[in-house]
Design a protein around this motif. Structure first.
Motif, mmCIF file in Angstrom:
data_model
loop_
_atom_site.group_PDB
_atom_site.id
_atom_site.type_symbol
_atom_site.label_atom_id
_atom_site.label_comp_id
_atom_site.label_asym_id
_atom_site.label_seq_id
_atom_site.Cartn_x
_atom_site.Cartn_y
_atom_site.Cartn_z
ATOM 1 N N UNK A 299 -52.102 2.267 -1.403
ATOM 2 C CA UNK A 299 -51.757 2.471 0.005
ATOM 3 C C UNK A 299 -50.286 2.156 0.275
ATOM 4 N N UNK A 300 -49.785 1.102 -0.325
ATOM 5 C CA UNK A 300 -48.375 0.746 -0.123
ATOM 6 C C UNK A 300 -47.455 1.829 -0.681
ATOM 7 N N UNK A 301 -47.861 2.444 -1.789
ATOM 8 C CA UNK A 301 -47.065 3.547 -2.343
ATOM 9 C C UNK A 301 -47.075 4.746 -1.398
ATOM 10 N N UNK A 307 -40.685 -0.887 -3.724
ATOM 11 C CA UNK A 307 -41.474 -1.425 -4.830
ATOM 12 C C UNK A 307 -41.470 -2.946 -4.911
ATOM 13 N N UNK A 308 -40.323 -3.627 -4.802
ATOM 14 C CA UNK A 308 -40.365 -5.095 -4.891
ATOM 15 C C UNK A 308 -41.179 -5.733 -3.767
ATOM 16 N N UNK A 309 -41.073 -5.174 -2.564
ATOM 17 C CA UNK A 309 -41.839 -5.702 -1.431
ATOM 18 C C UNK A 309 -43.330 -5.441 -1.646
ATOM 19 N N UNK A 311 -44.937 -5.036 -4.430
ATOM 20 C CA UNK A 311 -45.501 -5.857 -5.499
ATOM 21 C C UNK A 311 -45.719 -7.290 -5.028
ATOM 22 N N UNK A 312 -44.856 -7.811 -4.195
ATOM 23 C CA UNK A 312 -45.071 -9.153 -3.656
ATOM 24 C C UNK A 312 -46.334 -9.203 -2.813
ATOM 25 N N UNK A 313 -46.558 -8.160 -1.999
ATOM 26 C CA UNK A 313 -47.760 -8.099 -1.158
ATOM 27 C C UNK A 313 -49.009 -8.010 -2.027
ATOM 28 N N UNK A 314 -48.945 -7.162 -3.056
ATOM 29 C CA UNK A 314 -50.091 -7.012 -3.957
ATOM 30 C C UNK A 314 -50.416 -8.340 -4.631
ATOM 31 N N UNK A 315 -49.401 -9.008 -5.163
ATOM 32 C CA UNK A 315 -49.646 -10.243 -5.901
ATOM 33 C C UNK A 315 -50.176 -11.351 -4.995
#
Length: 426
Positions: A299-301, A307-309, A311-315
């Motif tokens: 969804x973020x994609x 991408x860096x933001x 990935x932080x949300x995902x992690x």
């Protein structure tokens, strides 16, 4: 000793009357063998190295190290021998919405099988729970699978989900207008109950509540508490379970208030930390959670978050979900495929491992945990005598790397091969 009938007459009387003695049921089908380099009979049991599973008429007869009977029995499917054998997988969050399943009642069987292979069986799913689709079309598909016209997994469905009144979420806007017009949006508790009754009477196996739906520009619609509670109570009265789409932390609280059984997602994307008391309450009340961690990245994609933001949300969500699982929360594997177009579950397995789940805990989320959640633990989820002969044969050991859960060689449902990688390659 004279063999006698159930009513006391000797068998000789049948012969005198010119009647054949009925054959014993056990002789109607021979035992078949599935050989494995390693067999995980259950997530909490030591594996068997160099084992064999014997099957007759869709049920497991025995499982253990290779022996003379196993060597002499005909192969269940020669192309499926030689892999890592586990119990059949359940995907507890799918949709059957795509064009591959349109007009399921009349669609050529080969086309429907191709769709089920692409979505489910090539990844080892012998059971799949559809939690929002065009109910009548999904029931038509299930009927064709159940009668053997279409080769595929066991299909369960929540049918038509319930949404807040005038509250369809923006992410379904691309779907067919005729389907969208069918989606219930009850405005009273009574109409919510009527919707549940109609859905279950038609053949649905659960109820799905969209408790919170994004409307765009930061706005959401919320299902009133009395409607959610009435719909859940009617579902429970009928002996069925309730899924909920919570969206955010208030949606999780609403799910608890309505006494929902399964969260179709965690509150993905919610900033850490998720309130400990809320997560503790979910566990205390036995609410299961389907992680769908890959969905957040997907969804973020789509939203083109840098991408860096992203990935932080995902992690953050991976870490917070991991706390729920580590504390003993009930986890059901699910992928949200056929909403999400990327069907490969490998990344989901890897994210669950990043969250701290062991390979055997992930296997439990695919097998024993859903079997227990649906009170089917006497039939499914383990490889043991008397259980349904539902298996996945893997090319490599998931105990060494969780990505191997997606490396499926064969899928077997009720003793019948529903997917074979060798046949697909040919």
């Amino acid at each position: 000793m004279t063999r006698r009938t159930r009513f006391g007459a000797p068998a000789a009387l049948f012969m005198l009357m010119g009647l054949a003695w009925p054959p014993a049921h056990a002789a109607t089908q021979p035992v078949q063998a599935l050989q494995g380099t390693r067999i995980y009979t259950a997530p909490d049991t030591a594996p068997i190295n160099g084992g064999v599973v014997l099957v007759r008429e869709g049920k497991i007869v025995s499982v253990g190290p290779r022996d003379k009977q196993g060597e002499e029995a005909p192969a269940l499917a020669p192309a499926c021998n030689g892999g890592i054998i586990v119990a059949g997988f359940q995907n507890s969050h799918v949709h059957l919405l795509g064009p591959a399943f349109a007009n399921a009642a009349k669609r050529p069987a080969a086309e429907l099988e191709a769709g089920l292979t692409q979505l489910l069986t090539r990844y080892g799913f012998t059971t799949a729970f559809d939690i929002a689709s065009d109910r009548d079309n999904t029931l038509a598909l299930r009927a064709r699978v159940d009668k053997g016209d279409v080769k595929g997994p066991r299909l369960l469905t929540a049918g038509l989900p319930l949404f807040p009144h005038k509250g369809l979420p923006l992410y379904v806007a691309h779907l067919d207008a005729a389907f969208l017009a069918k989606l219930p949006q009850p405005d009273t508790a009574a109409s919510g109950v009527d919707t549940v009754r109609q859905n279950l009477d038609a053949g649905a196996d659960a109820t799905k509540l969209f408790l919170v739906t994004p409307q765009g520009k930061g706005q959401v619609k919320r299902m009133p508490a009395d409607i959610a509670a009435a719909a859940a109570a009617e579902t429970h009265r009928r002996g069925k379970l309730v899924f909920a789409h919570p969206t955010d932390l208030d949606g999780v609280r609403a799910a608890l208030q309505a006494q929902v059984d399964i969260l179709a997602h965690p509150p993905l994307g919610t900033p850490a930390p998720w309130p400990q008391a809320l997560m503790d309450q979910l566990r205390a009340e036995g609410v299961s959670m389907v992680p769908t961690l890959k969905l957040l990245r997907y969804e973020l994609a789509k939203e083109q978050v840098p991408a860096p933001v992203a990935e932080r949300i995902v992690q953050e969500s991976v870490q917070e979900f991991g706390k729920f699982a580590a504390a003993g929360g009930k986890v059901l594997f699910g992928t949200d495929v056929d909403y999400m177009t990327d069907t490969d579950p490998t990344e989901e397995y890897q994210l669950m491992a990043q969250a701290g789940m062991s390979p055997m805990q992930i296997l439990a989320s695919l097998t024993t945990t859903p079997a227990a959640r649906w009170n089917e633990q006497q039939r499914r989820g383990r490889i043991a005598p008397g259980m349904d002969a539902d298996f996945v044969v893997l090319e490599a050991d998931p105990g060494k790397d969780v990505k191997h859960f997606a490396a499926v060689k064969c899928a077997v449902r009720g003793g019948q091969v529903i997917y074979s990688r060798s046949e697909t390659i040919r």
